[in-house]
Scaffold this active site. Structure first.
Site, PDB file in Angstrom:
ATOM      1  N   GLU A 166       8.645   2.577   0.850  1.00  0.00           N
ATOM      2  CA  GLU A 166       9.607   2.340   1.943  1.00  0.00           C
ATOM      3  C   GLU A 166       9.277   3.047   3.246  1.00  0.00           C
ATOM      4  O   GLU A 166      10.125   3.712   3.841  1.00  0.00           O
ATOM      5  CB  GLU A 166      11.016   2.720   1.469  1.00  0.00           C
ATOM      6  CG  GLU A 166      11.422   1.973   0.206  1.00  0.00           C
ATOM      7  CD  GLU A 166      12.822   2.312  -0.288  1.00  0.00           C
ATOM      8  OE1 GLU A 166      13.429   3.278   0.224  1.00  0.00           O
ATOM      9  OE2 GLU A 166      13.295   1.613  -1.184  1.00  0.00           O
ATOM     10  N   GLU A 271      10.976  -4.444  -8.420  1.00  0.00           N
ATOM     11  CA  GLU A 271      12.330  -3.944  -8.679  1.00  0.00           C
ATOM     12  C   GLU A 271      13.337  -5.088  -8.678  1.00  0.00           C
ATOM     13  O   GLU A 271      14.412  -5.001  -8.082  1.00  0.00           O
ATOM     14  CB  GLU A 271      12.707  -2.879  -7.633  1.00  0.00           C
ATOM     15  CG  GLU A 271      11.714  -1.735  -7.545  1.00  0.00           C
ATOM     16  CD  GLU A 271      12.146  -0.600  -6.623  1.00  0.00           C
ATOM     17  OE1 GLU A 271      13.323  -0.514  -6.251  1.00  0.00           O
ATOM     18  OE2 GLU A 271      11.267   0.221  -6.266  1.00  0.00           O
TER      19      GLU A 271
HETATM   20  C1  GLA Z   1      14.686   1.863  -4.236  1.00  0.00           C
HETATM   21  C2  GLA Z   1      13.741   2.768  -4.982  1.00  0.00           C
HETATM   22  C3  GLA Z   1      14.086   2.826  -6.434  1.00  0.00           C
HETATM   23  C4  GLA Z   1      15.569   2.967  -6.663  1.00  0.00           C
HETATM   24  C5  GLA Z   1      16.286   1.868  -5.982  1.00  0.00           C
HETATM   25  C6  GLA Z   1      17.762   1.949  -6.259  1.00  0.00           C
HETATM   26  O1  GLA Z   1      14.413   0.537  -4.405  1.00  0.00           O
HETATM   27  O2  GLA Z   1      12.410   2.380  -4.859  1.00  0.00           O
HETATM   28  O3  GLA Z   1      13.456   3.934  -6.985  1.00  0.00           O
HETATM   29  O4  GLA Z   1      16.008   4.213  -6.179  1.00  0.00           O
HETATM   30  O5  GLA Z   1      16.021   1.988  -4.610  1.00  0.00           O
HETATM   31  O6  GLA Z   1      18.048   2.376  -7.541  1.00  0.00           O
END
Ligand code: GLA
Length: 382
Positions: A166, A271
Protein backbone atom coordinates in the site's frame (compact mmCIF):
# COMPACT_ATOMS: atom_id res chain seq x y z
CA UNK A 1 -9.27 -71.48 4.95
CA UNK A 2 -7.14 -73.22 2.27
CA UNK A 3 -4.46 -71.60 0.19
CA UNK A 4 -6.72 -70.97 -2.84
CA UNK A 5 -9.53 -69.32 -0.96
CA UNK A 6 -6.97 -67.29 0.97
CA UNK A 7 -5.52 -66.08 -2.33
CA UNK A 8 -9.00 -65.36 -3.69
CA UNK A 9 -9.89 -63.44 -0.59
CA UNK A 10 -6.73 -61.40 -0.71
CA UNK A 11 -7.29 -60.66 -4.41
CA UNK A 12 -10.82 -59.53 -3.64
CA UNK A 13 -9.56 -57.30 -0.85
CA UNK A 14 -6.99 -55.78 -3.14
CA UNK A 15 -9.67 -55.19 -5.76
CA UNK A 16 -11.99 -53.63 -3.20
CA UNK A 17 -9.14 -51.41 -2.01
CA UNK A 18 -8.36 -50.35 -5.54
CA UNK A 19 -12.00 -49.56 -6.24
CA UNK A 20 -12.26 -47.51 -3.06
CA UNK A 21 -9.09 -45.64 -3.93
CA UNK A 22 -10.43 -45.00 -7.43
CA UNK A 23 -13.69 -43.68 -6.06
CA UNK A 24 -11.82 -41.35 -3.74
CA UNK A 25 -9.36 -40.26 -6.40
CA UNK A 26 -10.08 -36.96 -8.13
CA UNK A 27 -9.35 -38.40 -11.56
CA UNK A 28 -12.18 -40.91 -11.40
CA UNK A 29 -14.83 -39.48 -9.11
CA UNK A 30 -14.46 -36.03 -10.46
CA UNK A 31 -16.62 -35.15 -13.33
CA UNK A 32 -17.38 -32.19 -11.10
CA UNK A 33 -14.46 -31.01 -8.97
CA UNK A 34 -15.54 -30.69 -5.39
CA UNK A 35 -12.96 -28.39 -3.91
CA UNK A 36 -11.41 -25.10 -4.91
CA UNK A 37 -7.85 -26.36 -5.02
CA UNK A 38 -8.81 -29.29 -7.24
CA UNK A 39 -10.99 -27.22 -9.55
CA UNK A 40 -8.31 -24.60 -10.23
CA UNK A 41 -5.28 -26.88 -9.89
CA UNK A 42 -4.08 -26.36 -13.45
CA UNK A 43 -4.91 -22.64 -13.51
CA UNK A 44 -3.66 -21.07 -10.25
CA UNK A 45 -3.31 -21.66 -6.52
CA UNK A 46 -6.32 -20.88 -4.36
CA UNK A 47 -5.41 -19.49 -0.96
CA UNK A 48 -6.86 -18.18 2.27
CA UNK A 49 -5.65 -15.81 4.98
CA UNK A 50 -5.43 -17.64 8.31
CA UNK A 51 -5.63 -16.56 11.94
CA UNK A 52 -3.92 -18.36 14.86
CA UNK A 53 -7.11 -20.23 15.81
CA UNK A 54 -6.79 -21.92 12.44
CA UNK A 55 -3.06 -22.59 12.15
CA UNK A 56 -2.82 -23.77 15.77
CA UNK A 57 -5.44 -26.30 14.63
CA UNK A 58 -7.92 -25.57 17.43
CA UNK A 59 -10.95 -26.73 15.44
CA UNK A 60 -10.46 -29.99 13.51
CA UNK A 61 -13.48 -29.41 11.26
CA UNK A 62 -12.14 -26.03 10.21
CA UNK A 63 -8.68 -27.48 9.59
CA UNK A 64 -10.28 -30.12 7.37
CA UNK A 65 -12.13 -27.41 5.48
CA UNK A 66 -8.94 -25.38 5.00
CA UNK A 67 -6.73 -28.25 3.93
CA UNK A 68 -9.30 -29.70 1.53
CA UNK A 69 -10.11 -26.39 -0.17
CA UNK A 70 -6.91 -24.33 -0.23
CA UNK A 71 -3.44 -24.80 -1.68
CA UNK A 72 -1.91 -21.54 -0.37
CA UNK A 73 -1.98 -19.58 2.87
CA UNK A 74 -1.25 -16.04 4.05
CA UNK A 75 -1.05 -15.02 7.72
CA UNK A 76 -3.79 -12.46 8.38
CA UNK A 77 -1.72 -10.59 10.97
CA UNK A 78 1.07 -12.70 12.42
CA UNK A 79 3.97 -11.60 10.23
CA UNK A 80 3.22 -7.89 10.39
CA UNK A 81 5.93 -5.75 11.95
CA UNK A 82 4.03 -4.99 15.19
CA UNK A 83 3.53 -8.71 15.83
CA UNK A 84 6.89 -10.10 14.89
CA UNK A 85 9.16 -7.22 15.92
CA UNK A 86 7.34 -5.37 18.71
CA UNK A 87 10.44 -3.80 20.34
CA UNK A 88 13.74 -2.65 18.82
CA UNK A 89 15.67 -5.63 20.11
CA UNK A 90 13.02 -8.28 20.38
CA UNK A 91 11.40 -10.47 17.80
CA UNK A 92 8.49 -12.79 18.52
CA UNK A 93 8.19 -15.60 16.02
CA UNK A 94 6.05 -17.94 18.12
CA UNK A 95 2.86 -17.62 16.06
CA UNK A 96 4.68 -17.15 12.75
CA UNK A 97 6.63 -20.39 13.32
CA UNK A 98 3.36 -22.27 13.87
CA UNK A 99 1.91 -20.69 10.74
CA UNK A 100 4.83 -21.90 8.62
CA UNK A 101 4.75 -25.37 10.23
CA UNK A 102 1.04 -25.60 9.41
CA UNK A 103 1.68 -24.79 5.76
CA UNK A 104 4.52 -27.31 5.49
CA UNK A 105 2.59 -30.05 7.24
CA UNK A 106 -0.26 -29.66 4.75
CA UNK A 107 1.88 -29.12 1.67
CA UNK A 108 0.72 -25.58 0.99
CA UNK A 109 2.33 -22.61 -0.76
CA UNK A 110 3.29 -20.32 2.11
CA UNK A 111 3.07 -16.54 1.70
CA UNK A 112 4.71 -13.93 3.94
CA UNK A 113 2.74 -10.73 4.64
CA UNK A 114 4.04 -8.02 4.97
CA UNK A 115 7.49 -6.40 5.35
CA UNK A 116 7.19 -2.65 4.73
CA UNK A 117 3.84 -0.95 5.36
CA UNK A 118 2.64 2.31 6.94
CA UNK A 119 0.14 0.48 9.14
CA UNK A 120 0.53 -2.03 11.99
CA UNK A 121 4.12 -0.85 12.44
CA UNK A 122 5.17 0.47 15.86
CA UNK A 123 6.01 4.19 16.23
CA UNK A 124 9.52 3.38 17.59
CA UNK A 125 10.54 2.10 14.15
CA UNK A 126 10.84 5.67 12.92
CA UNK A 127 12.41 7.15 16.06
CA UNK A 128 15.74 7.09 17.86
CA UNK A 129 16.13 6.37 21.57
CA UNK A 130 15.25 9.98 22.42
CA UNK A 131 12.04 9.86 20.41
CA UNK A 132 13.48 11.97 17.57
CA UNK A 133 12.92 11.01 13.92
CA UNK A 134 15.57 8.63 12.61
CA UNK A 135 17.97 9.66 9.88
CA UNK A 136 17.60 8.14 6.41
CA UNK A 137 20.65 5.92 7.00
CA UNK A 138 19.43 4.70 10.38
CA UNK A 139 15.95 3.86 9.07
CA UNK A 140 17.43 2.04 6.07
CA UNK A 141 19.58 0.02 8.43
CA UNK A 142 16.56 -0.78 10.60
CA UNK A 143 14.59 -1.86 7.54
CA UNK A 144 17.49 -4.01 6.36
CA UNK A 145 17.82 -5.69 9.73
CA UNK A 146 14.07 -6.37 9.95
CA UNK A 147 13.84 -7.82 6.45
CA UNK A 148 17.00 -9.91 6.82
CA UNK A 149 15.86 -11.30 10.16
CA UNK A 150 12.27 -12.10 9.18
CA UNK A 151 12.81 -13.27 5.59
CA UNK A 152 16.07 -14.98 6.55
CA UNK A 153 14.39 -17.02 9.28
CA UNK A 154 12.02 -18.61 6.77
CA UNK A 155 14.38 -18.71 3.81
CA UNK A 156 13.32 -21.46 1.42
CA UNK A 157 10.14 -22.12 3.40
CA UNK A 158 8.06 -18.99 2.85
CA UNK A 159 7.88 -18.97 -0.93
CA UNK A 160 6.66 -15.44 -1.61
CA UNK A 161 6.66 -12.13 0.27
CA UNK A 162 4.49 -9.03 0.14
CA UNK A 163 7.56 -6.80 0.32
CA UNK A 164 5.86 -3.41 0.23
CA UNK A 165 2.18 -2.95 1.02
CA UNK A 166 0.00 0.00 0.00
CA UNK A 167 2.60 2.60 -1.00
CA UNK A 168 0.16 4.46 -3.26
CA UNK A 169 -2.54 7.09 -2.78
CA UNK A 170 -5.84 6.91 -4.63
CA UNK A 171 -4.54 9.43 -7.21
CA UNK A 172 -1.54 7.24 -7.98
CA UNK A 173 1.05 9.38 -6.17
CA UNK A 174 3.22 7.90 -3.43
CA UNK A 175 1.63 7.85 0.02
CA UNK A 176 3.29 10.22 2.49
CA UNK A 177 4.29 7.42 4.85
CA UNK A 178 7.12 7.72 7.36
CA UNK A 179 9.09 5.44 5.03
CA UNK A 180 8.78 7.94 2.19
CA UNK A 181 9.30 11.00 4.36
CA UNK A 182 12.47 9.76 6.03
CA UNK A 183 14.12 7.62 3.35
CA UNK A 184 12.73 9.08 0.13
CA UNK A 185 11.32 7.36 -2.95
CA UNK A 186 14.02 4.71 -3.10
CA UNK A 187 12.71 3.05 0.06
CA UNK A 188 10.80 0.72 -2.24
CA UNK A 189 13.85 -0.31 -4.27
CA UNK A 190 15.79 -0.83 -1.04
CA UNK A 191 13.04 -3.01 0.47
CA UNK A 192 13.08 -5.24 -2.61
CA UNK A 193 16.89 -5.38 -2.56
CA UNK A 194 17.01 -6.42 1.09
CA UNK A 195 14.32 -9.08 0.54
CA UNK A 196 16.23 -10.52 -2.40
CA UNK A 197 19.45 -10.63 -0.38
CA UNK A 198 17.66 -12.43 2.44
CA UNK A 199 16.12 -15.08 0.19
CA UNK A 200 17.23 -14.97 -3.44
CA UNK A 201 14.72 -17.63 -4.44
CA UNK A 202 11.59 -16.16 -2.87
CA UNK A 203 8.95 -14.54 -5.04
CA UNK A 204 8.67 -10.85 -4.23
CA UNK A 205 5.45 -8.83 -4.54
CA UNK A 206 4.21 -5.28 -4.49
CA UNK A 207 0.72 -5.40 -2.91
CA UNK A 208 -2.04 -2.76 -2.94
CA UNK A 209 -5.81 -2.19 -3.05
CA UNK A 210 -8.21 -0.35 -5.39
CA UNK A 211 -5.80 -0.87 -8.27
CA UNK A 212 -8.82 -1.20 -10.56
CA UNK A 213 -9.34 2.57 -10.38
CA UNK A 214 -7.58 4.23 -13.33
CA UNK A 215 -5.41 6.80 -11.47
CA UNK A 216 -4.16 4.31 -8.89
CA UNK A 217 -3.59 1.67 -11.55
CA UNK A 218 -1.53 4.15 -13.58
CA UNK A 219 0.48 4.93 -10.44
CA UNK A 220 1.10 1.23 -9.86
CA UNK A 221 2.21 0.66 -13.43
CA UNK A 222 4.63 3.60 -13.18
CA UNK A 223 5.90 2.37 -9.82
CA UNK A 224 6.58 -1.16 -11.06
CA UNK A 225 8.37 0.25 -14.14
CA UNK A 226 10.61 2.33 -11.87
CA UNK A 227 11.37 -0.67 -9.71
CA UNK A 228 12.19 -2.73 -12.78
CA UNK A 229 14.44 0.02 -14.15
CA UNK A 230 16.26 0.17 -10.82
CA UNK A 231 16.93 -3.56 -11.08
CA UNK A 232 14.53 -4.67 -8.35
CA UNK A 233 13.15 -8.18 -8.55
CA UNK A 234 9.37 -7.85 -8.64
CA UNK A 235 7.86 -11.25 -9.34
CA UNK A 236 4.24 -10.20 -9.19
CA UNK A 237 1.88 -7.44 -8.29
CA UNK A 238 -0.61 -8.35 -5.62
CA UNK A 239 -4.02 -6.89 -6.28
CA UNK A 240 -5.78 -7.14 -2.92
CA UNK A 241 -9.28 -7.17 -4.41
CA UNK A 242 -11.35 -6.15 -1.42
CA UNK A 243 -14.28 -5.65 -3.75
CA UNK A 244 -17.95 -4.76 -3.47
CA UNK A 245 -21.04 -5.98 -5.29
CA UNK A 246 -20.92 -3.16 -7.83
CA UNK A 247 -17.25 -2.22 -7.83
CA UNK A 248 -15.05 -2.80 -9.74
CA UNK A 249 -16.82 -3.69 -12.96
CA UNK A 250 -15.76 -6.87 -14.70
CA UNK A 251 -14.21 -4.70 -17.42
CA UNK A 252 -12.14 -2.80 -14.80
CA UNK A 253 -10.91 -6.01 -13.20
CA UNK A 254 -10.07 -7.45 -16.62
CA UNK A 255 -8.18 -4.43 -17.97
CA UNK A 256 -6.28 -4.00 -14.68
CA UNK A 257 -4.90 -7.53 -14.81
CA UNK A 258 -4.01 -6.98 -18.46
CA UNK A 259 -2.18 -3.72 -17.65
CA UNK A 260 -0.01 -5.55 -15.11
CA UNK A 261 0.54 -8.53 -17.40
CA UNK A 262 1.86 -6.05 -19.97
CA UNK A 263 4.66 -5.19 -17.53
CA UNK A 264 5.94 -8.72 -17.91
CA UNK A 265 5.20 -9.70 -14.32
CA UNK A 266 2.75 -12.12 -12.76
CA UNK A 267 -0.43 -11.11 -10.97
CA UNK A 268 -1.71 -12.50 -7.69
CA UNK A 269 -5.15 -11.78 -6.28
CA UNK A 270 -4.10 -11.53 -2.65
CA UNK A 271 -7.00 -10.52 -0.39
CA UNK A 272 -10.25 -11.32 -2.16
CA UNK A 273 -13.60 -10.72 -0.49
CA UNK A 274 -16.92 -9.19 -1.57
CA UNK A 275 -18.50 -6.68 0.81
CA UNK A 276 -22.28 -7.19 0.59
CA UNK A 277 -23.27 -4.47 3.06
CA UNK A 278 -24.24 -0.87 2.32
CA UNK A 279 -21.58 1.77 2.96
CA UNK A 280 -22.17 5.01 4.78
CA UNK A 281 -20.17 8.17 4.53
CA UNK A 282 -17.18 8.37 6.85
CA UNK A 283 -15.48 5.55 8.67
CA UNK A 284 -15.61 3.74 11.97
CA UNK A 285 -17.83 4.42 14.94
CA UNK A 286 -20.69 2.47 16.51
CA UNK A 287 -24.04 2.33 14.75
CA UNK A 288 -27.03 4.15 16.17
CA UNK A 289 -30.16 1.99 16.53
CA UNK A 290 -31.82 3.88 13.70
CA UNK A 291 -28.89 3.40 11.31
CA UNK A 292 -28.52 -0.24 12.19
CA UNK A 293 -31.39 -1.64 10.15
CA UNK A 294 -30.37 0.07 6.95
CA UNK A 295 -26.63 -0.50 7.33
CA UNK A 296 -26.71 -4.00 8.81
CA UNK A 297 -29.59 -5.66 6.97
CA UNK A 298 -28.44 -9.31 7.01
CA UNK A 299 -27.99 -10.01 10.69
CA UNK A 300 -30.30 -13.01 10.46
CA UNK A 301 -28.51 -14.42 7.43
CA UNK A 302 -28.06 -13.63 3.77
CA UNK A 303 -31.40 -13.94 1.92
CA UNK A 304 -31.56 -16.17 -1.13
CA UNK A 305 -31.77 -13.22 -3.53
CA UNK A 306 -28.46 -11.92 -2.15
CA UNK A 307 -26.87 -15.38 -2.06
CA UNK A 308 -27.59 -15.67 -5.76
CA UNK A 309 -26.31 -12.16 -6.49
CA UNK A 310 -23.10 -12.92 -4.57
CA UNK A 311 -22.74 -16.19 -6.48
CA UNK A 312 -23.03 -14.33 -9.80
CA UNK A 313 -20.53 -11.72 -8.62
CA UNK A 314 -17.97 -14.35 -7.68
CA UNK A 315 -18.58 -16.27 -10.92
CA UNK A 316 -17.95 -13.08 -12.92
CA UNK A 317 -14.68 -12.44 -11.05
CA UNK A 318 -13.43 -15.99 -11.48
CA UNK A 319 -14.36 -15.79 -15.16
CA UNK A 320 -11.88 -12.92 -15.42
CA UNK A 321 -9.23 -14.79 -13.42
CA UNK A 322 -9.55 -17.86 -15.62
CA UNK A 323 -9.31 -15.69 -18.71
CA UNK A 324 -5.95 -14.48 -17.38
CA UNK A 325 -4.77 -17.78 -15.94
CA UNK A 326 -1.47 -17.49 -17.83
CA UNK A 327 -0.42 -14.55 -15.64
CA UNK A 328 -2.41 -15.21 -12.48
CA UNK A 329 -0.45 -17.37 -10.08
CA UNK A 330 -2.78 -17.35 -7.09
CA UNK A 331 -6.19 -16.21 -5.89
CA UNK A 332 -6.26 -15.82 -2.10
CA UNK A 333 -9.40 -15.09 -0.07
CA UNK A 334 -9.07 -12.78 2.93
CA UNK A 335 -10.35 -15.36 5.39
CA UNK A 336 -12.05 -18.74 5.27
CA UNK A 337 -15.54 -18.23 6.75
CA UNK A 338 -17.80 -15.20 7.09
CA UNK A 339 -17.39 -15.46 10.86
CA UNK A 340 -13.71 -14.60 10.61
CA UNK A 341 -13.92 -11.76 8.11
CA UNK A 342 -12.48 -8.33 8.95
CA UNK A 343 -15.50 -6.89 7.07
CA UNK A 344 -17.69 -7.58 10.11
CA UNK A 345 -15.79 -4.70 11.72
CA UNK A 346 -14.82 -2.48 8.78
CA UNK A 347 -15.59 0.23 7.86
CA UNK A 348 -18.33 0.14 10.50
CA UNK A 349 -17.93 -1.93 13.65
CA UNK A 350 -20.28 -4.66 14.83
CA UNK A 351 -22.08 -5.68 11.66
CA UNK A 352 -22.84 -9.08 10.13
CA UNK A 353 -21.15 -9.34 6.75
CA UNK A 354 -21.15 -12.28 4.33
CA UNK A 355 -18.17 -11.73 2.01
CA UNK A 356 -16.65 -15.20 1.57
CA UNK A 357 -17.57 -18.60 0.11
CA UNK A 358 -18.24 -20.33 3.44
CA UNK A 359 -20.85 -19.17 5.96
CA UNK A 360 -20.40 -18.63 9.69
CA UNK A 361 -20.61 -22.37 10.37
CA UNK A 362 -18.16 -23.20 7.56
CA UNK A 363 -20.92 -24.45 5.26
CA UNK A 364 -20.50 -23.79 1.54
CA UNK A 365 -22.61 -20.94 0.18
CA UNK A 366 -24.12 -20.94 -3.33
CA UNK A 367 -21.14 -18.76 -4.33
CA UNK A 368 -18.81 -21.76 -3.87
CA UNK A 369 -20.74 -23.84 -6.41
CA UNK A 370 -20.80 -20.85 -8.77
CA UNK A 371 -17.02 -20.43 -8.52
CA UNK A 372 -16.43 -24.15 -9.08
CA UNK A 373 -18.77 -24.05 -12.09
CA UNK A 374 -16.60 -21.40 -13.80
CA UNK A 375 -13.97 -24.05 -14.52
CA UNK A 376 -16.54 -25.86 -16.62
CA UNK A 377 -17.90 -22.86 -18.47
CA UNK A 378 -14.64 -20.91 -18.97
CA UNK A 379 -12.34 -23.88 -19.13
CA UNK A 380 -9.43 -24.80 -16.97
CA UNK A 381 -5.95 -25.04 -18.42
CA UNK A 382 -5.43 -28.62 -19.69
C1 GLA B 1 -5.04 -4.64 4.15
C2 GLA B 1 -3.84 -5.43 4.59
C3 GLA B 1 -4.24 -6.70 5.25
C4 GLA B 1 -5.38 -6.51 6.22
C5 GLA B 1 -6.52 -5.88 5.53
C6 GLA B 1 -7.69 -5.75 6.46
O1 GLA B 1 -5.61 -5.11 3.01
O2 GLA B 1 -2.98 -5.72 3.54
O3 GLA B 1 -3.15 -7.19 5.96
O4 GLA B 1 -4.95 -5.71 7.30
O5 GLA B 1 -6.09 -4.63 5.07
O6 GLA B 1 -7.81 -6.81 7.33
Amino acid sequence: MDRTSKATRSALLTLAGTLLAMLASPAVSQERPTTLKQAFESAFLVGAALNPEQFYERNPAEVALITSQFSAITPENNLKWERVHPQPDSFDFSAADRYVEFGEKHGMFIVGHTLVWHSQVPAWVFQDGAGQPLSREALLERMRQHIHTVVGRYRGRIKGWDVVNEALNEDGTLRQSRWLQIIGEDYLVKAFEFAREADPNAELYYNDYSLENAPKRAGAVALIRKLQQAGAKVTAIGTQSHVRMEWPTVAQADSTIQAFADLGIKVAVTELDVDVLPRREGRGGELTAAARDSLDPYRAGLPDRMQQALARRYADLFGVYLKHQDVITRVTFWGVTDQQSWLNGFPTRGRTNHPLLFDRAGRPKPALAAVLATTRTRGNRP
